[in-house]
Design a protein around this motif. Structure first.
Motif, PDB file in Angstrom:
ATOM      1  N   LEU A   1       0.723  -1.226   0.034  1.00 45.45           N
ATOM      2  CA  LEU A   1       0.104   0.165  -0.139  1.00 45.45           C
ATOM      3  C   LEU A   1       0.844   1.328   0.021  1.00 45.45           C
ATOM      4  O   LEU A   1       1.400   1.833   1.129  1.00 45.45           O
ATOM      5  CB  LEU A   1      -0.889  -0.001   1.090  1.00 45.45           C
ATOM      6  CG  LEU A   1      -1.938  -1.239   1.107  1.00 45.45           C
ATOM      7  CD1 LEU A   1      -2.778  -1.005   2.553  1.00 45.45           C
ATOM      8  CD2 LEU A   1      -2.698  -1.315   0.196  1.00 45.45           C
TER       9      LEU A   1
ATOM     10  N   LEU B   1      -0.473  -5.630   4.457  1.00 48.03           N
ATOM     11  CA  LEU B   1      -1.381  -5.611   3.542  1.00 48.03           C
ATOM     12  C   LEU B   1      -0.870  -5.122   2.306  1.00 48.03           C
ATOM     13  O   LEU B   1      -0.002  -4.463   2.034  1.00 48.03           O
ATOM     14  CB  LEU B   1      -2.381  -4.509   3.888  1.00 48.03           C
ATOM     15  CG  LEU B   1      -2.941  -4.789   5.404  1.00 48.03           C
ATOM     16  CD1 LEU B   1      -4.022  -3.591   5.538  1.00 48.03           C
ATOM     17  CD2 LEU B   1      -3.897  -6.024   5.478  1.00 48.03           C
TER      18      LEU B   1
ATOM     19  N   GLY C   1      -0.789  -0.423   6.593  1.00 50.42           N
ATOM     20  CA  GLY C   1      -0.577  -1.482   5.470  1.00 50.42           C
ATOM     21  C   GLY C   1       0.888  -2.248   5.830  1.00 50.42           C
ATOM     22  O   GLY C   1       1.155  -3.298   5.564  1.00 50.42           O
TER      23      GLY C   1
END
Length: 219
Positions: A154, A199, A194
């Protein structure tokens, strides 16, 4: 174009210093450089995205060349990075935080300036993202690294969120320092979460299957 409010200008300078320091530290981590190389790559990271934006919106000469404070802060960040380079492992967390701060501020400022130049919603959001990731992309290319925006989970997504919120606030005529800080905070939070929880943006199915395949097998 209306004059930029002083608090937002100060925010822009803060992002310039943060990206100058972080960009130089990131470059040192990737490849061994001398003093000139460290400072130059720090300045490229800090100034490159805004330079690209200003050229695209025909705001010439770019703001970073008109105000000595921009390139001075970027250079100071690079010099500080050179002094701290021997302690890279100890300041790994600080590098990540500085990167998230610079990303957040530049996404907001970039979208603000693009929309203020007369561009529509979508182009302004796009240029907000370009402002945030452009300098780092040039730096990574120069040190022969895959740009962070293309390989880190991200990165562009938080910048996109911050730029979109900025444009939304401007369109609603509620923009100011609190709104700018709010948009930047959202970008910062998404980026940090993130990293914390690893993520990632979805990858192509064929890429995932190749990674899972046992070594030595052909597909």
């Amino acid at each position: 174009m209306r004059p930029e409010p002083l608090p937002l200008f100060a925010l822009d300078l803060t992002g310039t210093f943060a990206f100058g320091l972080n960009g130089a530290l990131t470059a040192v981590r990737a490849v061994r450089l001398d003093l000139v190389g460290v400072v130059v790559l720090g300045m490229i990271t800090a100034l490159g995205g805004g330079f690209i934006r200003d050229v695209l919106i025909d705001s010439l000469p770019p703001a970073t060349l008109l105000d000595w404070r921009y390139y001075t802060l970027a250079a100071v960040g690079g010099l500080l990075a050179f002094a701290l380079s021997r302690h890279l492992r100890r300041i790994e967390a600080a590098i990540t935080v500085l990167d998230a701060i610079g990303l957040s501020i530049f996404a907001v400022i970039g979208a603000n300036k693009a929309l203020d130049s007369g561009l529509g919603v979508a182009p302004s959001i796009l240029l907000g993202v370009v402002t945030a990731v452009g300098g780092g992309t040039i730096r990574d290319t120069l040190v022969r690294e895959i740009p962070t925006v293309l390989r880190t989970g991200l990165y562009a997504v938080p910048a996109l969120a911050g730029a979109a919120l900025t444009v939304l606030f401007l369109r609603a005529d509620v923009y100011g320092l609190p709104a700018a800080l709010g948009a930047a905070a959202v970008c910062f939070l998404i980026r940090v979460l993130g990293l914390r929880y690893r993520l990632n943006v979805p990858e192509p199915p064929e890429t995932s299957s190749r990674e899972k395949a046992p070594r030595g097998t052909d597909s």
